[in-house]
Design a protein around this motif. Sequence first.
Motif, PDB file in Angstrom:
ATOM      1  N   VAL A  23      43.463   5.694   5.191  1.00 11.51           N
ATOM      2  CA  VAL A  23      44.271   5.457   6.477  1.00 11.51           C
ATOM      3  C   VAL A  23      45.410   6.430   6.599  1.00 11.51           C
ATOM      4  N   LEU A  24      46.482   6.391   5.772  1.00 13.94           N
ATOM      5  CA  LEU A  24      47.650   7.312   5.667  1.00 13.94           C
ATOM      6  C   LEU A  24      47.609   8.682   5.844  1.00 13.94           C
ATOM      7  N   ASP A  25      46.325   9.139   5.121  1.00 10.28           N
ATOM      8  CA  ASP A  25      46.068  10.490   4.758  1.00 10.28           C
ATOM      9  C   ASP A  25      46.105  11.126   6.212  1.00 10.28           C
ATOM     10  N   PRO A  26      45.142  11.024   7.135  1.00  9.98           N
ATOM     11  CA  PRO A  26      45.033  11.400   8.356  1.00  9.98           C
ATOM     12  C   PRO A  26      46.386  11.396   9.337  1.00  9.98           C
ATOM     13  N   LEU A  27      46.669  10.306   9.053  1.00  7.37           N
ATOM     14  CA  LEU A  27      47.652   9.899  10.170  1.00  7.37           C
ATOM     15  C   LEU A  27      49.122  10.415   9.826  1.00  7.37           C
ATOM     16  N   PHE A  28      49.601  10.523   8.332  1.00  4.96           N
ATOM     17  CA  PHE A  28      51.006  11.048   8.017  1.00  4.96           C
ATOM     18  C   PHE A  28      50.905  12.068   6.954  1.00  4.96           C
ATOM     19  N   PHE A  29      50.043  11.934   5.805  1.00  3.90           N
ATOM     20  CA  PHE A  29      50.215  13.052   4.919  1.00  3.90           C
ATOM     21  C   PHE A  29      49.843  14.242   5.294  1.00  3.90           C
ATOM     22  N   VAL A  50      45.075  17.001  -7.387  1.00  3.23           N
ATOM     23  CA  VAL A  50      45.914  15.798  -8.313  1.00  3.23           C
ATOM     24  C   VAL A  50      47.279  15.844  -7.838  1.00  3.23           C
ATOM     25  N   VAL A  51      48.152  16.822  -7.540  1.00  3.60           N
ATOM     26  CA  VAL A  51      49.579  16.589  -7.047  1.00  3.60           C
ATOM     27  C   VAL A  51      49.569  16.124  -5.780  1.00  3.60           C
ATOM     28  N   ARG A  52      48.674  16.483  -5.025  1.00  2.00           N
ATOM     29  CA  ARG A  52      48.859  15.786  -3.646  1.00  2.00           C
ATOM     30  C   ARG A  52      48.516  14.247  -3.616  1.00  2.00           C
ATOM     31  N   LEU A  53      47.421  14.012  -4.469  1.00  2.00           N
ATOM     32  CA  LEU A  53      46.898  12.359  -4.737  1.00  2.00           C
ATOM     33  C   LEU A  53      48.216  11.929  -5.451  1.00  2.00           C
ATOM     34  N   PHE A  54      48.920  12.366  -6.285  1.00  2.00           N
ATOM     35  CA  PHE A  54      50.068  11.655  -6.853  1.00  2.00           C
ATOM     36  C   PHE A  54      51.178  11.503  -5.884  1.00  2.00           C
ATOM     37  N   ILE A  55      51.450  12.394  -5.339  1.00  2.00           N
ATOM     38  CA  ILE A  55      52.626  12.180  -4.344  1.00  2.00           C
ATOM     39  C   ILE A  55      52.271  11.223  -3.181  1.00  2.00           C
ATOM     40  N   SER A  56      51.129  11.409  -2.664  1.00  2.00           N
ATOM     41  CA  SER A  56      50.778  10.313  -1.671  1.00  2.00           C
ATOM     42  C   SER A  56      50.711   8.815  -2.150  1.00  2.00           C
ATOM     43  N   ILE A  57      50.060   8.718  -3.368  1.00  2.00           N
ATOM     44  CA  ILE A  57      50.026   7.283  -4.054  1.00  2.00           C
ATOM     45  C   ILE A  57      51.255   6.758  -4.328  1.00  2.00           C
ATOM     46  N   PHE A  58      52.189   7.634  -4.931  1.00  2.00           N
ATOM     47  CA  PHE A  58      53.539   7.391  -5.446  1.00  2.00           C
ATOM     48  C   PHE A  58      54.371   7.022  -3.928  1.00  2.00           C
ATOM     49  N   THR A  59      54.195   7.546  -2.878  1.00  2.00           N
ATOM     50  CA  THR A  59      54.870   7.302  -1.864  1.00  2.00           C
ATOM     51  C   THR A  59      54.437   5.929  -1.167  1.00  2.00           C
ATOM     52  N   ILE A  60      53.122   5.771  -1.059  1.00  2.00           N
ATOM     53  CA  ILE A  60      52.529   4.342  -0.545  1.00  2.00           C
ATOM     54  C   ILE A  60      53.198   3.496  -1.521  1.00  2.00           C
TER      55      ILE A  60
END
Length: 113
Positions: A23-29, A50-60
């Motif tokens: 949900v947040l990937d197209p809206l924010f990330f 992998v880095v993008r996934l880590f940063i996104s999940i860490f932020t969430i």
Amino acid sequence: LQVKYRRAPPIPESSSMDLALSVLDPLFFDLAFEKLNFTSLPLAEDRSHVVRLFISIFTIVFVGGALLYFTCSGLSWFLIFDKSYLKHVCSILLLVYIADEFSAKDSSESSPA
């Protein structure tokens, strides 16, 4: 003796584990990674990096944990905590001392030396 194993069902494309990320990937990330404009990593183009996934999940997880913590602590302050504790003599003296320290600090900074 032969043991027959059942195959596990395939994992659906959008499982519930990555619901917040999907949900947040197209809206924010997407916008955030385009604005950050990393030159060495293709984070803006590749959502499975992998880095993008880590940063996104860490932020969430960080934002969700902070919201959960402050919501629960705020509700416990308003609904459970006994505020008569703050009327204790030691608490009042401590608050007066802190207020005096701040007012003395402010008056010393504002007066020319």
